[in-house]
Scaffold this motif. Structure first.
Motif: not given
Length: 179
Positions: A2-3, A5-6, A9-10
């Motif tokens: 998840k990190r 993918s975050i 996106y950032i």
């Protein structure tokens, strides 16, 4: 996972902002260049005599006696610059520098005007004699000097063109002498 993918996106948002800003700056620059290029031929047609148009920002208390001057090759023409100096002692030194473009001109009595502002409200006037040996069009450009302390004169800046005298040197050779 998840990190990652975050962060992805950032990073994607960051790159979009950076590329968008770069595009806007580049687009603004391109438009400015196009507009300046489009205006130059128009200004040339409006009477600049084939010389590059200048951005003249006159000062109300600096006056040139003529806007244009004509004389024969070898003869002398003259004009005056008057400065109704608004400053006062001790830091009101005011200086203009003269240069020319177009046909070559010779300044017979200096290329600057320097006032010290003392005493207050004195009208400084200086006459400039110029000559030319080549027929054609030129101009004398009067601009603010880099050798001046500008805090006394807010709004003025180094290189500001405050006046222009258009000069025409005719092909007739002068047979008279001027002192």
């Amino acid at each position: 996972m998840k990190r990652i993918s975050i962060f992805f996106y950032i990073l994607l948002i960051f790159l979009q902002v950076q590329c968008g800003t770069t595009y806007l700056l580049f687009d603004s620059y391109e438009k400015s260049v196009k507009e300046d290029t489009d205006l130059s031929p128009l200004l040339t047609l409006l009477g600049s005599g084939g010389l590059v148009p200048l951005n003249v920002e006159p000062i109300s208390w600096v006056n040139l006696s003529v806007s244009s001057l004509s004389f024969a090759r070898g003869a002398t023409g003259n004009f005056m610059i008057s400065v109704d100096h608004p400053g006062s002692c001790p830091d009101a030194s005011f200086r203009l520098d003269l240069s020319n473009d177009g046909v070559p001109l010779t300044f017979l009595n200096g290329t600057d005007l320097d006032t010290d502002g003392c005493p207050l409200n004195v009208l400084y006037t200086q006459t400039y004699n110029i000559t030319g040996t080549v027929a054609g069009n030129g101009r004398v450009i009067v601009k603010m000097s880099p050798l001046m302390f500008y805090t006394t004169f807010p709004g003025l800046y180094v290189g500001q063109i405050v006046g222009v005298v258009n000069v025409t040197v005719s092909p007739n050779v002068s047979t008279s002498s001027t002192p």
